[in-house]
Design a protein around this motif. Structure first.
Motif, PDB file in Angstrom:
ATOM      1  N   GLY A 538       0.791  -1.230   0.000  1.00 14.58           N
ATOM      2  CA  GLY A 538       0.000   0.000   0.000  1.00 14.58           C
ATOM      3  C   GLY A 538       0.822   1.278   0.000  1.00 14.58           C
ATOM      4  O   GLY A 538       0.321   2.337   0.362  1.00 14.58           O
ATOM      5  N   ILE A 539       2.103   1.191  -0.398  1.00 15.19           N
ATOM      6  CA  ILE A 539       2.946   2.385  -0.469  1.00 15.19           C
ATOM      7  C   ILE A 539       2.471   3.244  -1.644  1.00 15.19           C
ATOM      8  O   ILE A 539       2.258   2.745  -2.750  1.00 15.19           O
ATOM      9  CB  ILE A 539       4.429   2.012  -0.664  1.00 15.19           C
ATOM     10  N   GLN A 540       2.333   4.550  -1.426  1.00 13.49           N
ATOM     11  CA  GLN A 540       1.823   5.439  -2.466  1.00 13.49           C
ATOM     12  C   GLN A 540       2.772   6.609  -2.714  1.00 13.49           C
ATOM     13  O   GLN A 540       3.282   7.214  -1.776  1.00 13.49           O
ATOM     14  CB  GLN A 540       0.439   5.968  -2.082  1.00 13.49           C
ATOM     15  N   ILE A 541       2.996   6.887  -4.000  1.00 12.84           N
ATOM     16  CA  ILE A 541       3.807   8.039  -4.417  1.00 12.84           C
ATOM     17  C   ILE A 541       2.898   9.020  -5.137  1.00 12.84           C
ATOM     18  O   ILE A 541       2.149   8.645  -6.040  1.00 12.84           O
ATOM     19  CB  ILE A 541       4.947   7.623  -5.367  1.00 12.84           C
ATOM     20  N   VAL A 542       2.972  10.285  -4.757  1.00 15.55           N
ATOM     21  CA  VAL A 542       2.228  11.331  -5.456  1.00 15.55           C
ATOM     22  C   VAL A 542       3.235  12.206  -6.195  1.00 15.55           C
ATOM     23  O   VAL A 542       4.297  12.534  -5.675  1.00 15.55           O
ATOM     24  CB  VAL A 542       1.358  12.152  -4.482  1.00 15.55           C
ATOM     25  N   GLY A 650      -2.498  10.813   3.523  1.00 16.93           N
ATOM     26  CA  GLY A 650      -1.563   9.856   4.102  1.00 16.93           C
ATOM     27  C   GLY A 650      -0.596   9.245   3.112  1.00 16.93           C
ATOM     28  O   GLY A 650      -0.133   8.120   3.307  1.00 16.93           O
ATOM     29  N   PHE A 651      -0.263   9.974   2.032  1.00 12.51           N
ATOM     30  CA  PHE A 651       0.660   9.440   1.048  1.00 12.51           C
ATOM     31  C   PHE A 651       2.073   9.357   1.647  1.00 12.51           C
ATOM     32  O   PHE A 651       2.454  10.154   2.498  1.00 12.51           O
ATOM     33  CB  PHE A 651       0.668  10.301  -0.209  1.00 12.51           C
ATOM     34  N   ASP A 652       2.845   8.387   1.171  1.00  9.68           N
ATOM     35  CA  ASP A 652       4.152   8.107   1.759  1.00  9.68           C
ATOM     36  C   ASP A 652       5.273   8.942   1.159  1.00  9.68           C
ATOM     37  O   ASP A 652       6.197   9.345   1.868  1.00  9.68           O
ATOM     38  CB  ASP A 652       4.490   6.620   1.554  1.00  9.68           C
ATOM     39  N   ILE A 653       5.207   9.177  -0.164  1.00  9.88           N
ATOM     40  CA  ILE A 653       6.336   9.767  -0.887  1.00  9.88           C
ATOM     41  C   ILE A 653       5.813  10.816  -1.856  1.00  9.88           C
ATOM     42  O   ILE A 653       4.763  10.618  -2.494  1.00  9.88           O
ATOM     43  CB  ILE A 653       7.098   8.685  -1.682  1.00  9.88           C
ATOM     44  N   ILE A 654       6.533  11.913  -1.990  1.00 12.51           N
ATOM     45  CA  ILE A 654       6.267  12.904  -3.031  1.00 12.51           C
ATOM     46  C   ILE A 654       7.477  12.920  -3.953  1.00 12.51           C
ATOM     47  O   ILE A 654       8.624  12.936  -3.484  1.00 12.51           O
ATOM     48  CB  ILE A 654       6.060  14.318  -2.452  1.00 12.51           C
ATOM     49  N   THR A 655       7.238  12.900  -5.257  1.00 13.20           N
ATOM     50  CA  THR A 655       8.315  13.118  -6.215  1.00 13.20           C
ATOM     51  C   THR A 655       8.033  14.431  -6.937  1.00 13.20           C
ATOM     52  O   THR A 655       6.944  14.626  -7.476  1.00 13.20           O
ATOM     53  CB  THR A 655       8.449  11.944  -7.210  1.00 13.20           C
ATOM     54  N   CYS A 681      10.979  13.770  -2.284  1.00 14.01           N
ATOM     55  CA  CYS A 681      12.149  13.675  -3.162  1.00 14.01           C
ATOM     56  C   CYS A 681      12.122  14.849  -4.137  1.00 14.01           C
ATOM     57  O   CYS A 681      11.170  14.973  -4.923  1.00 14.01           O
ATOM     58  CB  CYS A 681      12.139  12.350  -3.924  1.00 14.01           C
ATOM     59  N   CYS A 682      13.146  15.686  -4.107  1.00 16.35           N
ATOM     60  CA  CYS A 682      13.137  16.934  -4.869  1.00 16.35           C
ATOM     61  C   CYS A 682      14.356  17.046  -5.771  1.00 16.35           C
ATOM     62  O   CYS A 682      15.482  16.724  -5.366  1.00 16.35           O
ATOM     63  CB  CYS A 682      13.131  18.129  -3.923  1.00 16.35           C
TER      64      CYS A 682
END
Length: 924
Positions: A538-542, A650-655, A681-682
């Motif tokens: 259920g890991i989510q990246i936005v 509740g998303f885990d990661i932003i790219t 992550c930027c």
């Protein structure tokens, strides 16, 4: 557990005298069904009608037509949404026996009735059982049971109302669950249904469904005779069949698929003494079977009242943090609903009242369109971002002074209401009519007591890859000024790649389909085999970018159930990139960067090659459209709104493969994301050398770029803020050709390095999910654990410069063998960060930084014509304060700078780097 008869009798005593009111609502419902009344006329609360129409996301007239027909027709996706929602429903067992129903409202919090769970002691020997239901073949599914954990969170409201106890009589209980089931399965496999306390989820006459476990049976849903027809202050009255065991079920508004009530009890008909009646007209007793009682309907506790109770409750500090997660959706939706209603007539019997602002947040302003000019028009609205303590008294004081200075049409609202914390310094959006110098006025705002920092929220040029920019003069411009006219196309350039990297170990002797995905070998993604995939966990990246397209390489890879468009469009729920061709557009940026995460392995496109690092795991990337172009972002408010929603979901990661100059807003955003435990992550930046925002801040993961020789990409930003380096030069990505055919090309930019780190983070989080789900890794420690593992595992055998490129190259194979550092050893990235000095410096130098930044990027993207370098949009001029500051810095340095007034790209860049260095070093 309170006996059922006592509950039903309490309902009869409390609401029996309202039976005539309920009958009136029932008669109106019958007239609607007979075609004598339109649906919207059943609702006597026109404020609720207006909010319900807003949720349709179309014009008022179209929304009325949709809602009036909703009793007979529904979009098919309603079934899909109901199916997803139903997974959150559980059966509650006490000593193995079913006693009621509940459902997940946060990652590990369920809600049910107080009469089902009265106290923490009552929860002993209780289990929440999920997926106790039949599959499509009528075969029971494998259910999952989780123990209750009242020590982590417990909040209840009694069955009976007591005037001396705040919010009593709502009969609800919220209680935490253990993170793993009795068979070891993770609770994270069941998505919660977040509660929305705003009005407009349903209006009278619309259908609702109860997803329930009647009599402890496998999960059931009632699909006929399900209308909401009356209400009290705290209850909704609706049709629908229920049985004992349905207590604590979710009541879902069918038109919006939002939870409208917590099912409480059947509503019996009564005599003049509030005695419960049977269908024969006799007085019922505790022994009367349910099917013999004369049920008028059902009643459920309004979610808005439960949210109010949660907000007003007194909780221990550790439970107070959980409270904030329970309130997030309400705050986010409140901001969305407070946008102006689309134009069109409202077909109701009486005129609509003005729309009241939702309770939990101040009114927010309407965003300007993306294509506005850089400077606010003299008759327009000026918009600023300020910081202040989020205290009611402080904000009221600020508003009072603002209205005295600028007049009554002042709007002040939380920029990120969903994640705001009472009493903390938060970011606010301020808007009022103004036609003067915005930068000068930002300095004047600091004179108002309570305002700590202030900056004009004006358009800022973005920093992203420029490899596919087609530079042409604007048609019919009639000027020598340069314009950026970009059609977003490129051409296959493999000959250039081979010529430049013939000596690369990733090319020599390799077949086409191997060297085109050289970035896999450079990061060892080609060597990993996951035991648990990000999708399974259920890991989510936005993705914060320009949105998605239907390019064959990425088709099906974007999550179109959770995408969102933060620009001023008619449909914010669709983040599609229309690939607009014109001034300042660069279509397809989100497609190129997204392909490195979810690009399909094989397509029929010519020159096929490369694929998404997570594509083999059926991973879906969530696209948030925050900018129409990679050249300009209209408002930082849109970035803030995207972050706020990412936190609330509740998303885990932003790219994020875009960058800005350092600003007050981006600094606050980066710290908030860090504190909430989001791995952001930027991209470190392109062509400006200095690390850009948000990457420059301690709370993010800053990514620099390398090439197929394991050397630096010359255009990559570098510096002490960089954490890691990944392939960014000559990375194979999908494009469109000039004749609009799909193809591929090798492109450059830290834009392409960043998705590698997001993919690595997803795999690492999945690998160590069991450890990281422990409370000691909550918040910033989750981010810091990843940063430490990233640094320990980095590949140092490379030809990168020893400084400025972080710990070295990403090595995901080694990363996945690097467990999280013990939580007690982790150090907050903001320890030693002098926030007061940083914001004070940024307050003074921010205008210079943005001005030089915009000028340099205008020249970078602009076309040289007649010896002049300019992009017509970048007409930034300094305020008197800015000019004085510029003189103090540069007037006496003729050897380094051509003049006080920057006249060329090189001068603007050098000055930006000086100012950026001053700001960055101020915090250390």
């Amino acid at each position: 557990m309170i006996p059922r008869w006592r509950v039903v009798q309490q309902v009869a005593d409390r609401f029996g005298y309202r039976e005539p009111l309920f009958k009136e609502g029932e008669k109106k419902l019958e007239k609607f069904r007979d075609g004598e009344l339109p649906l919207v006329s059943l609702e006597d609360d026109l404020n609720r009608v207006q909010l319900r129409l807003r949720r349709e996301g179309v014009s008022t007239l179209a929304a009325v037509e949709r809602i009036n027909g909703i009793a007979n027709f529904q979009d098919k996706n309603v079934l899909d949404r109901l199916s997803d929602i139903a997974r959150a429903v559980c059966r509650l067992l006490k000593n193995g026996q079913p006693i009621g129903t509940g459902f997940l409202v946060s990652d590990d919090i369920i809600i049910t009735n107080h009469h089902v769970i009265e106290s923490p002691q009552d929860a002993a020997n209780m289990l929440a059982q999920f997926e106790f239901e039949l599959d499509i073949n009528q075969i029971p599914k494998k259910a999952s049971c989780f123990k209750l954990n009242a020590s982590k969170f417990f909040l209840t409201s009694t069955l009976e109302y007591n005037a001396d106890i705040l919010n009593s009589g709502l009969d609800f209980t919220l209680i935490a669950l253990e993170p793993f089931g009795t068979s070891g399965e993770p609770l994270s496999g069941f998505s919660p249904v977040n509660l929305d306390g705003n009005q407009g989820k349903i209006i009278k006459g619309e259908s609702c469904v109860i997803i329930q476990h009647p009599n402890g049976l496998p999960k059931k849903v009632v699909l006929k005779d399900t209308a909401f027809f009356s209400e009290t202050d705290t209850r909704l009255i609706y049709e629908s069949d229920t049985l004992p065991g349905s207590s604590g079920s979710m009541v879902v508004g069918l038109g919006t698929c939002e939870i409208i009530a917590l099912h409480h009890s059947g509503l019996p008909r009564v005599d003049e003494q509030n005695r419960i009646l049977t269908k024969k007209g006799t007085v019922a007793t505790p022994d009367t079977p349910d099917d013999e009682i004369d049920w008028f309907g059902n009643e459920g506790i309004k979610i808005s009242k439960i949210i109010q109770a949660i907000q007003e409750s007194t909780l221990p500090p550790d439970m107070g943090k959980i409270r904030e997660t329970l309130l997030r959706k309400t705050r986010v939706v409140a901001q969305q609903l407070n946008q102006p209603v689309p134009a069109g007539p409202l077909s109701v019997s009486s005129p609509a009242k003005p729309l009241a602002a939702p309770k939990l947040i101040p009114s927010s302003s309407n965003e300007l369109a993306m294509d506005t000019a850089f400077s606010t028009s003299p008759t327009g609205q000026a918009q600023f971002l300020i910081t202040a303590h989020n205290k009611t008294a402080t904000i009221n004081q600020i508003e009072t002074v603002l209205k005295a200075v600028y007049g009554p049409n002042v709007t002040l609202s939380l920029t990120m209401p969903g994640s705001a914390v009472e009493g903390e310094i938060e970011l606010f959006t301020l808007q009022f009519p103004f036609g003067g110098d915005l930068n000068a006025e930002a300095q004047n705002l600091l004179k108002i007591p309570g305002i700590i920092n202030a900056e004009a929220d004006t358009p800022i040029l973005l920093n992203a890859d420029t490899g596919f920019v087609v530079q042409q003069p604007a048609k019919g411009a009639g000027t020598e000024s340069g314009f950026l006219f970009d059609d977003g196309t490129g051409k296959w350039n493999e000959d250039d790649f081979i010529n430049d990297y013939a000596e690369s170990k990733y090319y020599k002797g390799m077949p086409e389909l191997t060297y085109r995905k050289w970035n896999w070998a450079a990061t060892n993604f080609d060597k990993i085999r996951l035991v648990k995939t990000p999708s399974e966990c259920g890991i989510q990246i936005v993705q914060f970018d320009t949105g998605f397209t239907d390019h064959s390489k990425v088709k099906g890879g974007f999550d179109l159930d959770h995408d969102f468009n933060f620009l001023d469009t008619d449909d914010p729920t669709v983040a599609a990139d229309p690939r607009t061709i014109g001034l300042g557009k660069q279509p397809g940026h989100g497609t190129r960067t997204g392909s490195l995460l979810i690009g399909n392995r094989n397509t029929l496109i010519p020159h096929e090659g490369n694929c998404g690092l997570l594509a083999d795991y059926q991973f879906k990337l969530i696209p948030y459209r925050i900018a129409e172009t990679v050249v300009i972002i209209n408002r930082q408010q849109q970035l803030a709104s995207a972050l706020d929603m990412a936190i609330s979901q509740g998303f885990d990661i932003i790219t994020m493969s875009m960058g800005l100059p350092p600003t007050i807003a981006t600094a606050k955003m980066a710290k908030k994301a860090y504190e909430k435990g989001i791995i952001w992550c930027c991209a470190a930046g392109n062509e400006v050398q200095a690390v850009v925002a948000p990457a420059v801040y301690p709370g993010t993961i800053a990514v620099a770029a390398s090439n197929p020789l394991d050397r630096e990409w010359s255009g990559s930003s570098r510096g002490s803020a960089v954490d890691i380096t990944a392939p960014g030069e000559a990375v194979y990505v999908p494009i469109w050709t000039a004749d609009q055919k799909e193809d591929f090309a090798y492109g450059n930019g830290t834009s392409y390095a960043t998705p590698h780190i997001a993919a690595a983070a997803a795999c690492w989080l999945a690998t160590y999910q069991d450890v990281l789900s422990k409370p000691e890794y909550s918040g910033w420690k989750r981010v810091e654990a990843f940063r430490v593992a990233l640094g320990k595992s980095a590949r140092r055998e490379n030809d990168l410069p020893r400084k400025g490129f972080g710990h070295g190259m990403l090595d995901v194979e080694k990363l996945l063998k690097t467990p999280p550092e013990p939580a007690k050893n982790l150090v907050d990235a903001y320890n030693g960060w002098n926030e007061s000095a940083f914001f004070a410096t940024l307050q003074g130098y921010g205008e210079l930084a943005k001005t030089y930044w915009n000028k340099f990027h205008g020249w970078l993207f602009g076309t040289k014509r007649g010896g002049q370098e300019s992009l017509s949009a970048t007409g930034d001029t300094l305020s008197p304060f800015g000019k004085q500051l510029e003189n103090s810095l540069f007037a006496n340095q003729p050897s380094r700078f051509e003049s006080v007034e920057p006249t060329g790209a090189e001068t603007a860049l050098k000055r930006f780097q000086v100012v950026n260095s001053i700001v960055e070093n101020s915090a250390r």
